[in-house]
Design an enzyme around this catalytic site. Structure first.
Site, PDB file in Angstrom:
ATOM      1  N   CYS A  83       0.828  -1.222   0.000  1.00 50.50           N
ATOM      2  CA  CYS A  83       0.000   0.000   0.000  1.00 50.50           C
ATOM      3  C   CYS A  83       0.853   1.259   0.000  1.00 50.50           C
ATOM      4  O   CYS A  83       0.320   2.367  -0.100  1.00 50.50           O
ATOM      5  CB  CYS A  83      -0.935   0.009   1.201  1.00 50.50           C
ATOM      6  SG  CYS A  83      -1.939  -1.473   1.323  1.00 50.50           S
ATOM      7  N   CYS A 204     -13.049   0.654   8.369  1.00 50.05           N
ATOM      8  CA  CYS A 204     -12.173   0.079   7.330  1.00 50.05           C
ATOM      9  C   CYS A 204     -12.142   0.955   6.086  1.00 50.05           C
ATOM     10  O   CYS A 204     -13.193   1.413   5.619  1.00 50.05           O
ATOM     11  CB  CYS A 204     -12.699  -1.295   6.907  1.00 50.05           C
ATOM     12  SG  CYS A 204     -12.881  -2.466   8.253  1.00 50.05           S
ATOM     13  N   SER A 205     -10.960   1.139   5.510  1.00 45.53           N
ATOM     14  CA  SER A 205     -10.888   1.744   4.182  1.00 45.53           C
ATOM     15  C   SER A 205     -11.536   0.764   3.204  1.00 45.53           C
ATOM     16  O   SER A 205     -11.517  -0.444   3.422  1.00 45.53           O
ATOM     17  CB  SER A 205      -9.433   2.013   3.798  1.00 45.53           C
ATOM     18  OG  SER A 205      -8.689   0.813   3.826  1.00 45.53           O
ATOM     19  N   ILE A 207     -12.637  -0.936  -0.748  1.00 46.32           N
ATOM     20  CA  ILE A 207     -12.052  -1.423  -2.011  1.00 46.32           C
ATOM     21  C   ILE A 207     -12.283  -0.324  -3.054  1.00 46.32           C
ATOM     22  O   ILE A 207     -13.405   0.175  -3.172  1.00 46.32           O
ATOM     23  CB  ILE A 207     -12.755  -2.734  -2.445  1.00 46.32           C
ATOM     24  CG1 ILE A 207     -12.645  -3.802  -1.334  1.00 46.32           C
ATOM     25  CG2 ILE A 207     -12.221  -3.237  -3.780  1.00 46.32           C
ATOM     26  CD1 ILE A 207     -11.244  -4.149  -0.915  1.00 46.32           C
ATOM     27  N   LYS A 326     -10.213   6.248   4.356  1.00 44.42           N
ATOM     28  CA  LYS A 326     -11.539   5.775   4.742  1.00 44.42           C
ATOM     29  C   LYS A 326     -12.640   6.344   3.850  1.00 44.42           C
ATOM     30  O   LYS A 326     -13.505   5.595   3.378  1.00 44.42           O
ATOM     31  CB  LYS A 326     -11.813   6.158   6.207  1.00 44.42           C
ATOM     32  CG  LYS A 326     -13.237   5.932   6.653  1.00 44.42           C
ATOM     33  CD  LYS A 326     -13.564   4.449   6.688  1.00 44.42           C
ATOM     34  CE  LYS A 326     -15.053   4.202   6.846  1.00 44.42           C
ATOM     35  NZ  LYS A 326     -15.797   4.429   5.596  1.00 44.42           N
ATOM     36  N   HIS A 330      -9.165   3.903  -1.155  1.00 47.09           N
ATOM     37  CA  HIS A 330      -7.798   3.402  -1.013  1.00 47.09           C
ATOM     38  C   HIS A 330      -7.452   2.433  -2.148  1.00 47.09           C
ATOM     39  O   HIS A 330      -7.383   1.218  -1.951  1.00 47.09           O
ATOM     40  CB  HIS A 330      -7.680   2.733   0.366  1.00 47.09           C
ATOM     41  CG  HIS A 330      -6.312   2.231   0.705  1.00 47.09           C
ATOM     42  ND1 HIS A 330      -5.153   2.744   0.160  1.00 47.09           N
ATOM     43  CD2 HIS A 330      -5.910   1.228   1.549  1.00 47.09           C
ATOM     44  CE1 HIS A 330      -4.110   2.092   0.653  1.00 47.09           C
ATOM     45  NE2 HIS A 330      -4.544   1.169   1.478  1.00 47.09           N
TER      46      HIS A 330
HETATM   47  N1  COA Z   1     -17.244   3.064   4.032  1.00 47.49           N
HETATM   48  C1  COA Z   1     -18.517   3.334   3.737  1.00 47.49           C
HETATM   49  N2  COA Z   1     -19.303   2.486   3.074  1.00 47.49           N
HETATM   50  C2  COA Z   1     -18.767   1.321   2.698  1.00 47.49           C
HETATM   51  C3  COA Z   1     -17.443   0.983   2.974  1.00 47.49           C
HETATM   52  C4  COA Z   1     -16.682   1.903   3.668  1.00 47.49           C
HETATM   53  N3  COA Z   1     -15.416   1.638   3.993  1.00 47.49           N
HETATM   54  N4  COA Z   1     -17.188  -0.236   2.472  1.00 47.49           N
HETATM   55  C5  COA Z   1     -18.314  -0.642   1.896  1.00 47.49           C
HETATM   56  N5  COA Z   1     -19.271   0.291   2.028  1.00 47.49           N
HETATM   57  C6  COA Z   1     -20.642   0.167   1.588  1.00 47.49           C
HETATM   58  C7  COA Z   1     -20.730  -0.261   0.134  1.00 47.49           C
HETATM   59  O1  COA Z   1     -20.901   0.848  -0.743  1.00 47.49           O
HETATM   60  C8  COA Z   1     -21.956  -1.131   0.142  1.00 47.49           C
HETATM   61  O2  COA Z   1     -23.087  -0.309   0.121  1.00 47.49           O
HETATM   62  P1  COA Z   1     -24.398  -0.738  -0.737  1.00 47.49           P
HETATM   63  O3  COA Z   1     -24.814  -2.056  -0.120  1.00 47.49           O
HETATM   64  O4  COA Z   1     -25.331   0.399  -0.507  1.00 47.49           O
HETATM   65  O5  COA Z   1     -23.913  -0.868  -2.141  1.00 47.49           O
HETATM   66  C9  COA Z   1     -21.931  -1.800   1.505  1.00 47.49           C
HETATM   67  O6  COA Z   1     -21.199  -0.895   2.361  1.00 47.49           O
HETATM   68  C10 COA Z   1     -21.303  -3.172   1.523  1.00 47.49           C
HETATM   69  O7  COA Z   1     -20.072  -3.057   0.832  1.00 47.49           O
HETATM   70  P2  COA Z   1     -19.228  -4.296   0.339  1.00 47.49           P
HETATM   71  O8  COA Z   1     -18.112  -3.759  -0.493  1.00 47.49           O
HETATM   72  O9  COA Z   1     -20.148  -5.331  -0.257  1.00 47.49           O
HETATM   73  O10 COA Z   1     -18.640  -4.832   1.694  1.00 47.49           O
HETATM   74  P3  COA Z   1     -17.711  -6.067   1.911  1.00 47.49           P
HETATM   75  O11 COA Z   1     -18.231  -6.729   3.135  1.00 47.49           O
HETATM   76  O12 COA Z   1     -17.533  -6.862   0.673  1.00 47.49           O
HETATM   77  O13 COA Z   1     -16.301  -5.395   2.210  1.00 47.49           O
HETATM   78  C11 COA Z   1     -14.658  -4.680   3.794  1.00 47.49           C
HETATM   79  C12 COA Z   1     -16.113  -4.562   3.323  1.00 47.49           C
HETATM   80  C13 COA Z   1     -14.461  -3.717   4.931  1.00 47.49           C
HETATM   81  C14 COA Z   1     -14.382  -6.112   4.261  1.00 47.49           C
HETATM   82  C15 COA Z   1     -13.716  -4.350   2.594  1.00 47.49           C
HETATM   83  O14 COA Z   1     -13.999  -3.055   2.117  1.00 47.49           O
HETATM   84  C16 COA Z   1     -12.252  -4.440   2.996  1.00 47.49           C
HETATM   85  O15 COA Z   1     -11.660  -5.505   2.974  1.00 47.49           O
HETATM   86  N6  COA Z   1     -11.636  -3.315   3.376  1.00 47.49           N
HETATM   87  C17 COA Z   1     -10.239  -3.307   3.808  1.00 47.49           C
HETATM   88  C18 COA Z   1      -9.338  -3.118   2.632  1.00 47.49           C
HETATM   89  C19 COA Z   1      -7.896  -3.322   3.040  1.00 47.49           C
HETATM   90  O16 COA Z   1      -7.543  -4.198   3.807  1.00 47.49           O
HETATM   91  N7  COA Z   1      -7.005  -2.498   2.482  1.00 47.49           N
HETATM   92  C20 COA Z   1      -5.603  -2.577   2.762  1.00 47.49           C
HETATM   93  C21 COA Z   1      -5.293  -1.949   4.051  1.00 47.49           C
HETATM   94  S1  COA Z   1      -3.734  -2.391   4.737  1.00 47.49           S
END
Ligand code: COA
Length: 382
Positions: A83, A204-205, A207, A326, A330
Site C-alpha cells: 500500500c 475500514c478503508s 475497495i 476511509k 484506497h
Molecule cells: N465506508 C462506507 N461504506 C462502505 C465501505 C466503507 N469503507 N465499504 C463498503 N461500504 C458500503 C458499500 O458501498 C456497500 O453499500 P451498498 O450495499 O449500498 O452498495 C456496503 O457498504 C457493503 O459493501 P461491500 O463492499 O459489499 O462490503 P464487503 O463486506 O464486501 O467489504 C470490507 C467490506 C471492509 C471487508 C472491505 O472493504 C475491505 O476488505 N476493506 C479493507 C481493505 C484493506 O484491507 N485495504 C488494505 C489496508 S492495509
C-alpha cells in the site's frame, strides 16, 4: 543532489470505475498531471502498483503505461511496496530528478481492485504468507489485534475510536474525487457490520479503483512551467517487521517513526511545524498510532486527542483533509500519490472548503501492510 519541485498534479475520481480499464485510469491521471504542468514530453515515468497481476492479470505495466500515454521510448519503472507503492513511486522519481539523470519525470500510482474475485486474498499477499495469510488472517484481522491491544493498554473506548472515521468522512464532504464523500455519525459507525472485532465496516478503508500522478522537475526549472511550484523538502522511507508478531509492541509502528525521523531531518523540521498531514488511515486504529509515531501526540494520547477535535480544523494539526483512505478511498498503488496531490493543493491554496489556513509545510505518510514499509514526504510552497 538538485532540489526538486512538483509542477503538476492529476487524478481520477476514486470509487467503482467499471467503465475504465487500469490503463484508462492511469492515462486519465497522467494526462491531467501533464496538462496541469504544461508539459507534453516526459523524460521518465514511475508507476506504483501493488498487484496489477493478481487484480487484472496485467504485469509489465510501466511499459504499458508509457506506451498508452504516448511516451513510447522513455525509461519507465514499476515500483512495488504494497500500500506504500505510490509513496515510493514519488520517492523514486525524486531521486531520478535530484541525481541529474532526468528533468521531467512523472510519478504515478494505480490500482484496479473491484475487478478481482478475491480482493482480501490479494491484499493479504502483502502480509507474512507463512505465519499470517496461510492461517487465514487478513488485514482487518491484523489491525483488529492492534486495536484491541491499544484499547487495553491505553484505555481507549470504542466510541473514541469511532471519532476517526467520523472526522475523516466530515472532511471528505465536497471532495469531488472521494469514493464516500458523506458524513457519518456515531450511530452509523456503531451499527455498521462487524468485520474483525472491534473493527466495523466504518473503521475500514474500502475497495477502490483509481489512479493519481504528479510531475517533478528540478526546482531551478520549475518557474518555466508554473507560478506556484511545490518543493519536496524532505523524504524518509523505512521498513519494519512484515509479521505483526515480530513487532516488539503491537501498538507501535517502528517504520513510521523511522521514516518520519528521516523526513524531518532532511527538511529541517519538527512535528510542531506541521499543521497539515495526510495519514494512512487504512483502519481507524492506524491513524491513531501513526499520529503518535509522527510526533503529533504522545504515546497513548492520540485517540482521545482526535476525539476531542485536535486533528481537525482549529485543532493542533489537520489530519486527512481529503477524507483520508476511509472516505476518499484506497486504491492501494495510487494512495501515496493522491496524498501528495492533496498536500500540493493545500500548499497552492487550491483546496477550496477543505483549505487549511496559514499552511507552511505539507506532510504525507503512506504505509505498507501492518507497518512493513513506510514513506513520508514533507513539501513546501516556494
Ligand atoms: N465506508 C462506507 N461504506 C462502505 C465501505 C466503507 N469503507 N465499504 C463498503 N461500504 C458500503 C458499500 O458501498 C456497500 O453499500 P451498498 O450495499 O449500498 O452498495 C456496503 O457498504 C457493503 O459493501 P461491500 O463492499 O459489499 O462490503 P464487503 O463486506 O464486501 O467489504 C470490507 C467490506 C471492509 C471487508 C472491505 O472493504 C475491505 O476488505 N476493506 C479493507 C481493505 C484493506 O484491507 N485495504 C488494505 C489496508 S492495509
Amino acid at each position: 543532489m538538485r532540489d526538486v519541485a512538483i509542477i503538476g498534479v492529476g487524478m481520477t475520481r476514486f470509487g467503482e470505475l467499471w467503465n475504465q480499464s487500469i490503463r484508462d485510469m492511469f492515462a486519465e491521471a497522467a494526462l491531467k498531471a501533464m496538462e496541469n504542468a504544461g508539459v507534453e514530453k516526459l523524460d521518465a515515468l514511475y508507476v506504483g502498483a501493488m498487484s496489477s497481476g493478481l487484480y487484472v492479470y496485467q504485469e509489465h505495466i510501466a511499459s504499458v503505461m508509457a506506451d498508452y500515454i504516448g511516451q513510447r521510448g522513455i525509461p519507465a519503472t514499476r515500483v512495488e511496496s504494497a500500500c506504500a507503492s505510490g509513496g515510493l513511486s514519488v520517492k523514486s522519481a525524486y531521486l531520478e530528478v535530484a541525481s541529474g539523470m532526468s528533468d521531467i519525470v512523472l510519478a504515478g500510482g494505480v490500482e484496479k481492485m473491484w475487478d478481482a474475485d478475491d480482493g482480501s486474498f490479494i491484499l493479504a499477499t502483502a502480509s507474512d504468507q507463512e505465519f499470517e495469510a496461510f492461517h487465514g488472517v487478513t488485514f482487518p484481522g491484523l489491525y483488529a489485534m492492534m486495536a484491541n491491544a491499544y484499547m487495553h493498554q491505553y484505555g481507549l473506548t470504542r466510541e473514541e475510536l469511532a471519532q476517526v472515521p467520523i472526522k475523516n468522512h466530515r472532511h471528505s464532504v465536497g471532495n469531488k474525487n472521494a469514493q464516500y464523500a458523506f458524513e457519518i455519525d456515531l450511530k452509523t459507525v456503531m451499527n455498521s457490520a462487524m468485520v474483525a472485532d472491534p473493527l466495523r465496516l466504518m473503521d475500514c478503508s474500502p475497495i477502490t479503483d483509481g489512479a493519481a500522478a504528479v510531475i517533478l522537475c528540478p526546482l531551478d526549472r520549475a518557474k518555466e512551467f508554473t507560478k506556484n511550484p511545490i518543493k519536496i523538502k524532505g523524504i524518509g522511507a523505512a521498513t519494519g517487521p512484515i509479521a505483526l508478531h515480530d513487532h516488539k509492541d503491537v501498538t507501535r509502528l517502528d517504520a513510521v517513526r523511522l521514516a518520519a525521523e528521516r523526513a524531518y531531518k532532511m527538511a529541517g523540521a519538527k512535528p510542531e511545524d506541521i499543521s497539515f498531514c495526510e495519514v494512512h488511515d487504512c483502519f481507524s486504529i492506524a491513524e491513531i498510532i501513526v499520529a503518535e509515531e509522527l510526533g503529533f501526540f504522545d504515546y497513548g494520547k492520540a485517540g482521545k486527542a482526535i476525539a476531542e477535535g485536535q486533528a481537525t480544523y482549529g485543532g493542533k494539526v489537520v489530519l486527512n483533509s481529503s477524507g483520508g483512505l476511509k472516505a476518499k478511498g484506497h486504491p492501494v498503488g495510487a494512495t501515496g500519490v493522491a496524498q501528495v496531490i492533496e498536500a500540493v493543493e493545500q500548499l497552492r491554496g487550491e483546496a477550496g472548503k477543505r483549505q487549511v489556513p496559514n499552511i507552511k509545510l505539507g506532510m504525507t505518510q503512506n504505509m505498507g501492510g501492518s507497518g512493513g514499509s513506510c514513506v513520508v514526504h514533507i513539501l513546501e510552497a516556494v
